[in-house]
Scaffold this motif. Structure first.
Motif, PDB file in Angstrom:
ATOM      1  N   SER A  32      45.186  39.537  47.903  1.00 42.04           N
ATOM      2  CA  SER A  32      43.752  39.743  48.048  1.00 42.04           C
ATOM      3  C   SER A  32      43.126  38.455  48.557  1.00 42.04           C
ATOM      4  CB  SER A  32      43.136  40.132  46.706  1.00 42.04           C
ATOM      5  OG  SER A  32      43.246  39.054  45.814  1.00 42.04           O
ATOM      6  N   ASP A 215      37.653  40.098  49.452  1.00 42.24           N
ATOM      7  CA  ASP A 215      37.699  41.250  48.555  1.00 42.24           C
ATOM      8  C   ASP A 215      36.817  41.005  47.350  1.00 42.24           C
ATOM      9  OD1 ASP A 215      39.757  42.664  49.997  1.00 42.24           O
ATOM     10  OD2 ASP A 215      41.085  41.051  49.338  1.00 42.24           O
ATOM     11  N   LYS A 216      36.758  39.728  46.940  1.00 43.48           N
ATOM     12  CA  LYS A 216      36.007  39.391  45.744  1.00 43.48           C
ATOM     13  C   LYS A 216      35.394  38.024  45.970  1.00 43.48           C
ATOM     14  CE  LYS A 216      37.945  38.228  41.602  1.00 43.48           C
ATOM     15  NZ  LYS A 216      38.688  38.442  40.360  1.00 43.48           N
ATOM     16  N   LYS A 230      32.265  42.068  44.067  1.00 45.98           N
ATOM     17  CA  LYS A 230      32.452  42.353  45.487  1.00 45.98           C
ATOM     18  C   LYS A 230      31.361  41.636  46.270  1.00 45.98           C
ATOM     19  CE  LYS A 230      35.033  46.555  45.615  1.00 45.98           C
ATOM     20  NZ  LYS A 230      34.984  47.059  44.218  1.00 45.98           N
ATOM     21  N   SER A 232      29.294  42.624  48.381  1.00 46.43           N
ATOM     22  CA  SER A 232      28.027  43.356  48.432  1.00 46.43           C
ATOM     23  C   SER A 232      27.258  43.230  47.118  1.00 46.43           C
ATOM     24  CB  SER A 232      28.297  44.828  48.743  1.00 46.43           C
ATOM     25  OG  SER A 232      29.285  45.307  47.837  1.00 46.43           O
ATOM     26  N   GLU A 233      27.999  43.155  45.984  1.00 48.41           N
ATOM     27  CA  GLU A 233      27.320  42.998  44.703  1.00 48.41           C
ATOM     28  C   GLU A 233      26.737  41.592  44.559  1.00 48.41           C
ATOM     29  OE1 GLU A 233      30.836  45.700  42.727  1.00 48.41           O
ATOM     30  OE2 GLU A 233      30.392  43.731  41.862  1.00 48.41           O
TER      31      GLU A 233
END
Ligand SMILES: Nc1ncnc2c1ncn2[C@@H]1O[C@H](COP(=O)(O)OP(=O)(O)OP(=O)(O)O)[C@@H](O)[C@H]1O
Ligand SMILES: [Mg+2]
Lengths: 250, 331, 290
Positions: A32, A215-216, A230, A232-233
């Motif tokens: 990731s 990814d994070k 994420k 977007s968060e």
């Protein structure tokens, strides 16, 4: 080993009075891409230094593929497969660019099998340089590292890490100091590395590029982890807006 | 208008690669600067007579100190106390020869090896130090030994050890130093360009990147120090048998300053440079013998001028000139 | 016995501090390890001697002249010896070291090695403290050490030049960006360092004869105090001088005076191995040393 590929547990470090890292924990699954962001002086580089063994944490543990690597010497951690670039580029200035890669190629980790490549070390080095975007048939790979422009030095750093055939690759502000076109050329390289199964940590100030591939993301501020999630968060998180963009834009 | 034009011959570049050399002329061109000095060194002493034999022996032994200084400098450790290695080697072989009564070859070999082990062991804890801090320690070490020997009166105290057996055979006395010197010179030049040597140079440039490339920097420094100690201790051990005595003067500033000056004069990091430097300075200091202690002043003046005004050194300059053609062209 | 150790320990510590102050000041401000420090110390001892004995200059005036000349010497030495190789650690060390060796060995060759080469004390005679005799010169040394440290403190905290010294010491780049001329400050730091060395030589050298070897010893003292104290911190240097000074006296009394010199050398080596940042050094330096 896909789940807890790298686990950082309650790590703290202070320099004199400055709490550079306080009680940071996170975990990273295999293959990731983790982004670490935060304003200047947030402690990002310090965190990397702790993971890669350049600084011993005051408390806490770092676990890589189930092994406790806290406090191991830096070269042992590199031997286990964690490679890193330096924020302030540290090429071997007196050597030609391709000779810079001899050093990782000469390490215990890849010395005997050259990371599964063919040819002598010099040839492998030139191959690797081509992978990060050095023009193969030009004189660039043979030039002394001291004469290369900054963008090339950044990519030389990347190649030095790749030569080690790492399992975890940590990039400390790789894009800073690169031109727009260089960044655009480097992003696919990183995506390709990830597609090949590599796990990556990227520290970045160029959020737009980072958020597209991460990814994070975890956010550090004054040594503390203030958000994780994420891209977007994270982008929506109020705390992050305040810390990162300054109070007025929140 | 006439202008001087410089053109690179390009042979150097080609010979570094595979499709190198195309004619006998080019082979000669590359071979001559290596062969001529070697032949000179081998033949001159017999031509010049016994006084110069001495000078050449001493030059070779001091040359070893300078070469080993340069090797240490290649990993970024700048020593201000090459006399430390020299003295330890000297005392070690003096000890084996005089106090244990071993024959000369054994005392030299044992003196070299055990001296090198002692030096490496003592330096092991300080190899992590960088920059001036390592230099400071190396400056302190020879003085430290002098004081210890003075106050404990071991190894002959302030008197030193005298009456050590001579080497005996004047051919051996002459050619062993020459061969060891030439072997070290060419060996080290090869070593530093090998992949191992590249790692050493990288450690000097930036040890953190070397660490993060998965290389145990400390182990390399240790190995390197051992090689350095072997060469320098041999120099000291051999010198002890030539002078048939060893005393506190083996730790004297001369033996720290001479290799340093030679290296800076000749060109740091090239090995050939320090070798050339010693073969200039040692004979020079023989001529300066009449001036007594002014000799050291001369060294320091040369050292000072070289480091401030000619940081490049003689050898890189000569090399560049050799590989260039100069001619005048009409503009 | 105990009073003796305390008094002589204090005197010895003050001597160490005086000798080391200049070296550490220069290094602390501009990161220049001035390996000519010991030579400067001796050079101005001899110059003072020449002023007094050959040129017959009055005592106070000779002191003044020595101080001024040593400052000028340091300033010029920076531009001659350091400026062109600034930033290359090896070259800085080697060029100042060569300068120092050159000066010292020149005096040796000139034959400045006999007993006639000694400086007069500032005030002759002695007095009793707690029933223990101590001469005025040694008393002056203690007072001067305290005075110089106080001076240094006020200088670096309350004068413009002193503040720019500290600015450069903390972060050279930022200081340059704020318009401080780094070259001039570095040259001044060497000038101050060498003036401090000459103060030390005027005060300390009258205790014995001026000898070449004490020049090398002075360099070692300066390095030892600096390393043990963690350079650039004044409290560290005071502590280091006290520790080294008293240990030396104790060693001299209970072991043998032959071992006194060993104390510095051992201290340098042991501290660098065990505690690379010195007794009161900061973390910042650790990365630089190890
Ligand atoms: N070796 C050190 N000694 C003392 N303080 C340090 C050291 N390394 C870092 N610090 C301090 O720790 C804090 C965090 O620094 P760090 O370099 O980790 O920040 P960063 O997030 O990487 O910042 P940037 O975005 O500028 O790279 C800063 O206040 C810094 O001054
Ligand atoms: Mg950073």
């Amino acid at each position: 080993m896909r789940e807890n590929f790298l686990v950082v547990e309650n790590v703290s470090k202070s320099f004199g009075g400055v709490k550079a890292i306080s009680n940071v924990s996170f975990s990273l699954s295999g293959n990731s891409l983790l982004g670490i962001i935060g304003p200047n002086g947030a402690g990002k580089t310090t965190l990397i230094n702790i993971i890669t063994g350049f600084i011993k944490p005051d408390s806490g543990r770092v676990i890589f593929k189930g092994d406790d690597i806290t406090g191991l010497p830096g070269y042992k951690i590199a031997e286990k497969g964690i490679a890193r670039t330096f924020q302030i580029v540290r090429p071997f200035l007196h050597l030609p660019a391709y000779k810079n890669l001899i050093i990782p190629l000469y390490s215990k980790r890849v010395k005997s099998f050259r990371g599964g490549r063919f040819g002598d070390r010099d040839t492998v080095a030139i191959d690797l340089l081509e992978e990060v975007g050095f023009e193969r048939d030009s004189s660039v790979p043979y030039k002394s590292a001291s004469s290369l422009p900054h963008g090339y030095l950044k990519r030389l750093e990347l190649a030095r890490c790749l030569a080690l055939q790492p399992e975890l690759l940590i990039l400390d502000e790789l894009f800073s100091g690169m031109s727009m076109s260089e960044v655009a050329a480097t992003v696919p390289i990183i995506e390709k590395l990830k597609a090949e199964g590599l796990t990556l940590i990227m520290i970045e100030h160029r959020l737009r590029e980072l958020f597209r591939i991460a990814d994070k993301v975890i956010v550090l501020n004054f040594g503390e982890k203030i958000a994780e999630g994420k891209p977007s968060e994270v982008i929506e998180n109020e705390l992050v807006k305040v810390a990162y963009l300054g109070a007025e834009s929140a | 208008m006439i202008r001087k034009e410089r053109i690179d011959r390009g042979i150097k570049v080609r010979s570094d690669d595979i499709y190198a050399i195309s004619s006998y002329r080019e082979i000669l061109y590359l071979l001559l600067p290596r062969v001529i000095p070697v032949l000179c060194l081998l033949l001159l002493p017999t031509l010049l007579g016994s006084y110069y034999e001495r000078v050449i022996i001493i030059s070779c032994l001091m040359g070893l100190l300078a070469l080993s200084w340069d090797l240490l400098a290649s990993i970024g450790l700048f020593s201000l106390g090459q006399a430390f290695f020299f003295g330890v080697g000297g005392y070690a072989s003096g000890f084996f020869s005089y106090q244990l009564g071993l024959p000369v070859p054994y005392s030299i070999v044992l003196g070299t090896v055990s001296g090198a082990l002692v030096c490496t062991l003592l330096l092991a804890p300080v190899l992590r130090l960088k920059g001036v801090y390592f230099s400071i320690v190396t400056l302190a070490f020879p003085l430290f030994f002098v004081r210890i020997i003075e106050s404990t009166k071991i190894l002959g105290g302030t008197e030193g050890i005298t009456g050590i057996s001579p080497i005996g055979n004047s051919w051996i006395e002459l050619y062993i130093p020459i061969f060891v010197f030439l072997f070290s010179l060419f060996g080290l030049r090869r070593l530093i360009n090998s992949d191992y040597g590249i790692v050493l140079q990288a450690i000097r440039d930036n040890d953190r990147a070397v660490i993060s490339s998965g290389i145990n920097v400390y182990a390399y420094k240790l190995e390197c120090t051992f090689i350095v100690s072997l060469l320098s201790c041999f120099s000291g051990a051999f010198m002890t048998h030539i002078y048939q005595a060893v005393g506190l003067s083996a730790f004297a500033l001369d033996y720290s300053l001479l290799p340093l000056t030679s290296a800076v004069l000749g060109g740091v990091g090239t090995f050939a440079g320090p070798a050339i430097g010693t073969f200039i300075l040692v004979p020079l200091s023989e001529f300066l013998r009449v001036f007594g202690t002014l000799r050291v002043v001369f060294y320091s003046v040369i050292l000072f001028l070289c480091i401030v005004l000619l940081p490049e050194g003689i050898f890189p300059f000569l090399k560049r000139k050799y590989h260039q053609i100069e001619r005048f062209v009409e503009v | 016995m105990l009073t003796g150790i305390i008094v002589y320990g204090l005197v010895n510590s003050s001597i160490l501090l005086l000798v080391a102050l200049g070296f550490c000041l220069t290094f602390g401000v501009s990161r220049i390890a001035n390996f000519a420090h010991g030579a400067i110390y001796i050079l101005f001892g001899y110059l003072m001697w020449i002023f007094l004995n050959w040129l017959k200059i009055p005592f106070l005036f000779a002191i003044l002249l020595t101080l001024v000349l040593s400052g000028i010497f340091g300033y010029v030495a920076y531009y001659v010896a350091v400026r062109r190789v600034r930033g290359i650690v090896l070259s800085e060390v080697v060029s100042t070291f060569a300068l120092g060796v050159g000066i010292l060995e020149f005096f040796r060759w000139m034959g400045f090695v006999t007993y006639e080469f000694s400086l007069p004390p500032i005030k002759k005679g002695s007095l009793y403290i707690l029933g223990f005799p101590i001469d005025y010169q040694r008393l002056i040394i203690i007072l001067a050490a305290i005075g110089l440290v106080a001076f240094l403190y006020f200088f670096t905290h309350y004068t413009k030049l002193g503040l720019s010294f500290r600015a450069i010491a903390q972060n050279e780049r930022t200081a340059i960006a704020l318009g401080i001329d780094a070259d001039r400050v570095a040259a001044l730091s060497v000038a101050f360092g060498s003036a401090f060395a000459s103060v030390a030589s005027i005060l300390v050298l009258p205790l014995g004869i001026i000898s070449i070897n004490s020049g090398y010893e002075a360099l070692l003292i300066a390095i030892a105090v600096g390393i043990v104290g963690g350079l650039e911190s004044i409290p560290g240097m005071i502590l280091a001088s006290l520790v080294l000074g008293f240990v030396q006296i104790v060693v001299g009394v209970y072991v043998s005076s032959a071992w006194v010199m060993v104390v510095y050398l051992l201290a340098i080596i042991v501290i660098l191995v065990v505690m690379p940042s010195g007794l009161l050094g900061k973390f910042k330096e650790l990365e630089e040393r190890v």
